[in-house]
Enzyme design. Sequence first.
Site, PDB file in Angstrom:
ATOM      1  N   SER A 230       2.605  -7.111   2.896  1.00 55.33           N
ATOM      2  CA  SER A 230       1.384  -6.381   3.240  1.00 55.33           C
ATOM      3  C   SER A 230       0.667  -7.087   4.381  1.00 55.33           C
ATOM      4  CB  SER A 230       0.450  -6.276   2.032  1.00 55.33           C
ATOM      5  OG  SER A 230      -0.593  -5.355   2.273  1.00 55.33           O
TER       6      SER A 230
ATOM      7  N   HIS B  19      11.052  -5.348  11.236  1.00 56.22           N
ATOM      8  CA  HIS B  19      11.409  -3.949  11.424  1.00 56.22           C
ATOM      9  C   HIS B  19      12.020  -3.846  12.819  1.00 56.22           C
ATOM     10  CE1 HIS B  19       8.863  -3.343   7.968  1.00 56.22           C
ATOM     11  NE2 HIS B  19       9.007  -2.041   8.003  1.00 56.22           N
TER      12      HIS B  19
ATOM     13  N   ASN C  24       0.805  -1.220   0.000  1.00 53.36           N
ATOM     14  CA  ASN C  24       0.000   0.000   0.000  1.00 53.36           C
ATOM     15  C   ASN C  24       0.841   1.274   0.000  1.00 53.36           C
ATOM     16  OD1 ASN C  24      -2.982  -0.860   0.227  1.00 53.36           O
ATOM     17  ND2 ASN C  24      -1.963  -2.153   1.750  1.00 53.36           N
TER      18      ASN C  24
ATOM     19  N   GLY D  20       4.676  -1.893  11.515  1.00 54.03           N
ATOM     20  CA  GLY D  20       3.734  -1.094  12.291  1.00 54.03           C
ATOM     21  C   GLY D  20       4.455  -0.091  13.167  1.00 54.03           C
TER      22      GLY D  20
ATOM     23  N   ASP E  55       1.102  -6.556  11.819  1.00 52.16           N
ATOM     24  CA  ASP E  55       1.135  -5.184  12.330  1.00 52.16           C
ATOM     25  C   ASP E  55       1.162  -5.257  13.854  1.00 52.16           C
ATOM     26  OD1 ASP E  55       0.613  -2.573  13.210  1.00 52.16           O
ATOM     27  OD2 ASP E  55      -0.652  -2.131  11.474  1.00 52.16           O
TER      28      ASP E  55
ATOM     29  N   ASP F 143      11.127   0.808   0.560  1.00 53.38           N
ATOM     30  CA  ASP F 143      10.172   0.880   1.662  1.00 53.38           C
ATOM     31  C   ASP F 143       8.768   1.167   1.127  1.00 53.38           C
ATOM     32  OD1 ASP F 143       9.217   0.746   4.220  1.00 53.38           O
ATOM     33  OD2 ASP F 143      10.054   2.645   4.900  1.00 53.38           O
TER      34      ASP F 143
ATOM     35  N   PRO G 224      -2.630  -8.430   5.916  1.00 49.47           N
ATOM     36  CA  PRO G 224      -3.991  -8.777   5.486  1.00 49.47           C
ATOM     37  C   PRO G 224      -5.025  -8.025   6.329  1.00 49.47           C
ATOM     38  CG  PRO G 224      -2.963 -10.614   6.662  1.00 49.47           C
ATOM     39  CD  PRO G 224      -1.902  -9.591   6.447  1.00 49.47           C
TER      40      PRO G 224
ATOM     41  N   GLU H 156      13.826   1.173  14.710  1.00 44.71           N
ATOM     42  CA  GLU H 156      13.482   2.302  13.833  1.00 44.71           C
ATOM     43  C   GLU H 156      13.530   3.627  14.573  1.00 44.71           C
ATOM     44  OE1 GLU H 156      10.292   1.873  10.648  1.00 44.71           O
ATOM     45  OE2 GLU H 156       9.681   0.342  12.097  1.00 44.71           O
TER      46      GLU H 156
END
Length: 352
Positions: A100, A202, A22, A175, A142, A291, A102, A205
């Site tokens: 992605s 991730h 997205n 997330g 996420d 990204d 879901p 960050e």
Amino acid sequence: MDTKADIFYRELPKVELHAHLNGSVSFKTMEKLISRKPHLNIEHSMTAIRSGQQRTLEECFQVFKVVHQLVNTEEDILMVAKDVINEFAEDGVKYLELRSTPREETKTGLTKRRYIETVLEAIRQCQNEGVDIDVRFLVAVDRRNGSDVAMETVKLAEEFMLSTDGLVVGLDLSGDPTVGHGRDLLPALHRAKSSGLKLALHLSEKLFQVPSQLEESELLLSLPPDRIGHGTFLHPNMGGAQRLVDQVVKHNIPLELCLTSNIKGQTVSCYSKHHFQYWYQLGHPSVICTDDKGVFCTDLSQEYQLAASTFGLSHEDVWKLSVQAVDCTFAPDHVKHRLKRRWEDFKPHVLR
């Protein structure tokens, strides 16, 4: 990009390993989505961060929420995924791992299962249409949704890994890094790893402002993950700890590095201070990625060119980075061998 030097980066065969579906929606595709849903009153300025603009990491996540409003049906997902795949192929990407989370949308009847199935259908359609790119999928967890949803997502990912002949290869953890704690997600991540799913997490960050963030990075590194997304604040120069670097090096965990994303998201102050240099000089596997190419208005050719111009990399250096990225994929060995043969075929033409 139209000079002879620029063309090198377009012709360079590339691997993209950190691309959120997205966040990768281009201006052109966004126009189609906006025209479908005028009642939402969404403008382009709400879906992308243009040249010279910056947003905090928190503001970036608000942009993604706007995009999600536009992509909430199977029809939307199919169009978006096919457009994203085609655009990466046009940019010279030969291997792509899309990721992605879901989602389910009660208003449109979209379920998490259908979400994944639709992305996979887009991959198959592109393959059948002869698009010159090998695409795999990472199902994303996420972290904001908590441990129960994480376990549910892992079970879905396991099922699709076993039923899609290698299209689903791993699990992404992403997330808002300020929400929750990684320890709550460890059971789901351990299950994913034991089932054969590769882990792309991730990690680090945000600047380590509280002890729990440092603790979380140590916990997640103990798994260990198969790749690290960003890893911005792992090393001591950025406020991390040497023991974190030692763990990454010990397990030889590749890093997915996204230069423009970090600059526009304000986690790194400028290109010359990007942590790419630290890991590159260390000789550690580092893969240049986008990204969210749509949100950050970039593409992979541009990211390679930025890294080269900022850190003084020759075309030969860039070529080696591109080849090295093949080894960092979650593809099976026979696919890696096939990709490396393709790179050898490209080499005389690109490095002329």
